[in-house]
Write a protein that holds these residues in place. Sequence first.
Motif, PDB file in Angstrom:
ATOM      1  N   SER A 202       0.828  -1.347  -0.075  1.00  0.00           N
ATOM      2  CA  SER A 202      -0.099   0.001   0.053  1.00  0.00           C
ATOM      3  C   SER A 202       0.840   1.385   0.061  1.00  0.00           C
ATOM      4  N   PHE A 203       0.186   2.435  -0.285  1.00  0.00           N
ATOM      5  CA  PHE A 203       0.923   3.740  -0.034  1.00  0.00           C
ATOM      6  C   PHE A 203       1.461   3.691   1.259  1.00  0.00           C
ATOM      7  N   GLU A 204       0.965   3.422   2.576  1.00  0.00           N
ATOM      8  CA  GLU A 204       1.190   3.309   3.781  1.00  0.00           C
ATOM      9  C   GLU A 204       2.789   2.642   3.900  1.00  0.00           C
ATOM     10  N   ASP A 205       2.616   1.359   3.190  1.00  0.00           N
ATOM     11  CA  ASP A 205       3.974   0.741   3.176  1.00  0.00           C
ATOM     12  C   ASP A 205       5.147   1.351   2.590  1.00  0.00           C
ATOM     13  N   LEU A 206       4.783   2.073   1.255  1.00  0.00           N
ATOM     14  CA  LEU A 206       5.846   2.773   0.854  1.00  0.00           C
ATOM     15  C   LEU A 206       6.399   3.993   1.719  1.00  0.00           C
ATOM     16  N   VAL A 207       5.603   4.571   2.409  1.00  0.00           N
ATOM     17  CA  VAL A 207       6.034   5.525   3.291  1.00  0.00           C
ATOM     18  C   VAL A 207       6.907   4.894   4.137  1.00  0.00           C
ATOM     19  N   ARG A 208       6.528   3.610   5.010  1.00  0.00           N
ATOM     20  CA  ARG A 208       7.341   2.983   6.085  1.00  0.00           C
ATOM     21  C   ARG A 208       8.578   2.632   5.530  1.00  0.00           C
ATOM     22  N   ILE A 209       8.566   2.072   4.092  1.00  0.00           N
ATOM     23  CA  ILE A 209       9.933   1.629   3.259  1.00  0.00           C
ATOM     24  C   ILE A 209      10.718   2.786   3.396  1.00  0.00           C
ATOM     25  N   THR A 210      10.285   3.970   2.711  1.00  0.00           N
ATOM     26  CA  THR A 210      11.122   5.111   2.653  1.00  0.00           C
ATOM     27  C   THR A 210      11.675   5.487   3.872  1.00  0.00           C
ATOM     28  N   ALA A 211      10.993   5.651   4.786  1.00  0.00           N
ATOM     29  CA  ALA A 211      11.469   5.969   6.336  1.00  0.00           C
ATOM     30  C   ALA A 211      12.617   4.989   6.811  1.00  0.00           C
ATOM     31  N   GLN A 212      12.324   3.777   6.568  1.00  0.00           N
ATOM     32  CA  GLN A 212      13.501   2.392   6.772  1.00  0.00           C
ATOM     33  C   GLN A 212      14.691   2.815   6.058  1.00  0.00           C
ATOM     34  N   LEU A 213      14.618   3.173   4.788  1.00  0.00           N
ATOM     35  CA  LEU A 213      15.665   3.552   4.007  1.00  0.00           C
ATOM     36  C   LEU A 213      16.518   4.547   4.652  1.00  0.00           C
ATOM     37  N   ARG A 214      15.891   5.448   4.896  1.00  0.00           N
ATOM     38  CA  ARG A 214      16.453   6.777   5.462  1.00  0.00           C
ATOM     39  C   ARG A 214      17.075   6.617   7.018  1.00  0.00           C
ATOM     40  N   SER A 215      16.585   5.687   7.532  1.00  0.00           N
ATOM     41  CA  SER A 215      16.812   5.374   8.945  1.00  0.00           C
ATOM     42  C   SER A 215      18.203   5.187   9.414  1.00  0.00           C
TER      43      SER A 215
END
Length: 126
Positions: free
Chosen positions: A3-16
């Motif tokens: 979902s879009f929410e998954d993509l938001v979380r993935i992006t945050a994880q990549l930047r973490s």
Amino acid sequence: MYSFEDLVRITAQLRSEHGCPWDRKQTHESLKPCLKEESEEVFAAIDNHDMENLCEELGDVLFQVLMHSRIAEENGAFTMDDVINGICEKMVRRHPHVFGDAKAATPEESLELWNEIKRQEKLGKK
């Protein structure tokens, strides 16, 4: 399916802190060439009538939007929710013929209305 929410979380994880070193290093400035390249690839997919590639390239552009939004959030400037809210407000405001009482029977009238509202917004910001 993601979902879009998954993509938001993935992006945050990549930047973490425990994410990808390349993604963590990016800034608005360093991502400019990426956004340009991805946008050009969208144009090419459209020109080639390649819907499969268009779908992929639109995803890449969306990821660019998420990366810029995430960087802005990390810097306290704005969030992805702010981006979404802003574009929703703009679409409703600039389409009074859909969401209000204004009339626009043709594409030309719709564009004229859009441009007039945009002009008024620009005058109000000065």
